[in-house]
Design an enzyme around this catalytic site. Sequence first.
Site, PDB file in Angstrom:
ATOM      1  N   ASN A  13       0.869  -1.178   0.000  1.00  0.00           N
ATOM      2  CA  ASN A  13       0.000   0.000   0.000  1.00  0.00           C
ATOM      3  C   ASN A  13       0.904   1.224   0.000  1.00  0.00           C
ATOM      4  O   ASN A  13       1.497   1.562   1.012  1.00  0.00           O
ATOM      5  CB  ASN A  13      -0.896  -0.020   1.245  1.00  0.00           C
ATOM      6  CG  ASN A  13      -1.680   1.271   1.412  1.00  0.00           C
ATOM      7  OD1 ASN A  13      -1.756   2.086   0.496  1.00  0.00           O
ATOM      8  ND2 ASN A  13      -2.253   1.457   2.595  1.00  0.00           N
ATOM      9  N   TRP A  14       1.003   1.848  -1.164  1.00  0.00           N
ATOM     10  CA  TRP A  14       1.937   2.976  -1.300  1.00  0.00           C
ATOM     11  C   TRP A  14       1.432   4.241  -0.608  1.00  0.00           C
ATOM     12  O   TRP A  14       2.166   5.217  -0.497  1.00  0.00           O
ATOM     13  CB  TRP A  14       2.179   3.284  -2.777  1.00  0.00           C
ATOM     14  CG  TRP A  14       3.025   2.262  -3.482  1.00  0.00           C
ATOM     15  CD1 TRP A  14       3.523   1.083  -2.967  1.00  0.00           C
ATOM     16  CD2 TRP A  14       3.483   2.336  -4.831  1.00  0.00           C
ATOM     17  NE1 TRP A  14       4.247   0.432  -3.923  1.00  0.00           N
ATOM     18  CE2 TRP A  14       4.240   1.176  -5.075  1.00  0.00           C
ATOM     19  CE3 TRP A  14       3.322   3.271  -5.856  1.00  0.00           C
ATOM     20  CZ2 TRP A  14       4.844   0.929  -6.304  1.00  0.00           C
ATOM     21  CZ3 TRP A  14       3.921   3.021  -7.091  1.00  0.00           C
ATOM     22  CH2 TRP A  14       4.675   1.859  -7.303  1.00  0.00           C
ATOM     23  N   LYS A  15       0.147   4.265  -0.225  1.00  0.00           N
ATOM     24  CA  LYS A  15      -0.447   5.476   0.360  1.00  0.00           C
ATOM     25  C   LYS A  15      -0.219   6.655  -0.594  1.00  0.00           C
ATOM     26  O   LYS A  15      -0.256   6.471  -1.803  1.00  0.00           O
ATOM     27  CB  LYS A  15       0.114   5.710   1.764  1.00  0.00           C
ATOM     28  CG  LYS A  15      -0.020   4.454   2.644  1.00  0.00           C
ATOM     29  CD  LYS A  15       0.231   4.663   4.092  1.00  0.00           C
ATOM     30  CE  LYS A  15       0.008   3.348   4.846  1.00  0.00           C
ATOM     31  NZ  LYS A  15       0.152   3.473   6.296  1.00  0.00           N
ATOM     32  N   HIS A  98      -9.314   0.971   5.162  1.00  0.00           N
ATOM     33  CA  HIS A  98      -8.025   1.310   5.772  1.00  0.00           C
ATOM     34  C   HIS A  98      -8.250   2.343   6.873  1.00  0.00           C
ATOM     35  O   HIS A  98      -9.070   3.250   6.728  1.00  0.00           O
ATOM     36  CB  HIS A  98      -7.043   1.844   4.725  1.00  0.00           C
ATOM     37  CG  HIS A  98      -5.643   1.899   5.264  1.00  0.00           C
ATOM     38  ND1 HIS A  98      -5.222   2.909   6.093  1.00  0.00           N
ATOM     39  CD2 HIS A  98      -4.607   1.044   5.133  1.00  0.00           C
ATOM     40  CE1 HIS A  98      -3.953   2.669   6.443  1.00  0.00           C
ATOM     41  NE2 HIS A  98      -3.563   1.548   5.868  1.00  0.00           N
ATOM     42  N   GLU A 100      -6.702   4.853   7.790  1.00  0.00           N
ATOM     43  CA  GLU A 100      -6.522   6.263   7.422  1.00  0.00           C
ATOM     44  C   GLU A 100      -7.750   6.788   6.686  1.00  0.00           C
ATOM     45  O   GLU A 100      -8.097   7.969   6.808  1.00  0.00           O
ATOM     46  CB  GLU A 100      -5.240   6.409   6.578  1.00  0.00           C
ATOM     47  CG  GLU A 100      -3.996   6.243   7.446  1.00  0.00           C
ATOM     48  CD  GLU A 100      -2.792   5.655   6.734  1.00  0.00           C
ATOM     49  OE1 GLU A 100      -2.736   5.676   5.495  1.00  0.00           O
ATOM     50  OE2 GLU A 100      -1.890   5.144   7.441  1.00  0.00           O
ATOM     51  N   GLU A 170      -4.849  -4.739  10.765  1.00  0.00           N
ATOM     52  CA  GLU A 170      -3.847  -3.696  10.976  1.00  0.00           C
ATOM     53  C   GLU A 170      -4.162  -2.924  12.256  1.00  0.00           C
ATOM     54  O   GLU A 170      -4.965  -1.989  12.240  1.00  0.00           O
ATOM     55  CB  GLU A 170      -3.856  -2.706   9.803  1.00  0.00           C
ATOM     56  CG  GLU A 170      -3.537  -3.312   8.458  1.00  0.00           C
ATOM     57  CD  GLU A 170      -2.986  -2.272   7.492  1.00  0.00           C
ATOM     58  OE1 GLU A 170      -1.906  -2.518   6.947  1.00  0.00           O
ATOM     59  OE2 GLU A 170      -3.616  -1.215   7.303  1.00  0.00           O
ATOM     60  N   GLY A 176       2.852   2.550  10.808  1.00  0.00           N
ATOM     61  CA  GLY A 176       3.793   3.652  10.632  1.00  0.00           C
ATOM     62  C   GLY A 176       4.496   4.081  11.910  1.00  0.00           C
ATOM     63  O   GLY A 176       5.128   5.126  11.961  1.00  0.00           O
ATOM     64  N   SER A 216       3.896  -1.783  10.401  1.00  0.00           N
ATOM     65  CA  SER A 216       5.341  -1.801  10.607  1.00  0.00           C
ATOM     66  C   SER A 216       5.987  -3.143  10.234  1.00  0.00           C
ATOM     67  O   SER A 216       6.929  -3.591  10.889  1.00  0.00           O
ATOM     68  CB  SER A 216       5.691  -1.419  12.053  1.00  0.00           C
ATOM     69  OG  SER A 216       5.284  -0.084  12.331  1.00  0.00           O
TER      70      SER A 216
END
Length: 262
Positions: A13-15, A98, A100, A170, A176, A216
């Site tokens: 997942n490159w975000k 997700h 975020e 997650e 992160g 992570s």
Amino acid sequence: MHHPTRLPIIAGNWKMYKTPREAIDFVRTLIPLLEPLSAAERVICPPFIAISGVAEALAGTSIKVGAQNVHTQTAGAFTGNISAPMLQGLVDYVIVGHSEVRQYLGDTDAQINQKVKAILAHGMKPIVAVGESLAQHEAGEAAAFVHSQLRGALADLPAESIAEMVIAYEPLWAIGTGRNATGELANTIIGGIRHTVAAMYGDDAAQAIRIQYGGSVKPGNMAEFMMQPEIDGALVGGASLNADDFAALVRIAIESKQHDGR
Ligand code: 13P
């Protein structure tokens, strides 16, 4: 024992990283590293605007493309959004739920459920992300919270599509932060996720669905997760932006599952 039909799946997942140009250059570096590692499914999830370039660069390879989100509706006055029919044919997978997106765009479990239905209706496969906050983790509420997220997100789906889906566990406190969960803890929660799926859609679906750990994940801790029988892969943020690291994660996943008696 790891279920023999669950092909390990590692998704990057490159975000919000990499321009379309950078994405294509990066993928060209990645192809020779990832293409031989076909004992695991490898998925790249770039930002929307880089998807078509990345899909073109990956054409003819065994590497799959995913999107990071999708709208609930197929079309309409929803400025700034992308629908499932727009992604159909370009991507194999779509990440939904997700943390975020839940946090910054306010996605609810009911909306995530609508998104899952839109993805399936358009021939793609959802990667449904769930996970508890630090406060919930510390209060011992992780399993119950994740269970409730799944009850909402997976409600009323066509039973035959469950085996195609992927769930990503997650924990928010691990994303992160450099503070990963332990393999054992993640395995316990993921075993619980499989129980929830079994209660909703039966044992066969629960044994077939693939469940990733995310948060992570790095080459140095990947084996700890992948040696766990319930964990079928990883959803990777930061480490997926480095080609050597991402390839190492895939390699470790394959090696770990081979040691798992398959
Ligand atoms: P990191 O691997 O950077 O912790 O991100 C995890 C994640 O959110 C993947 O979706």
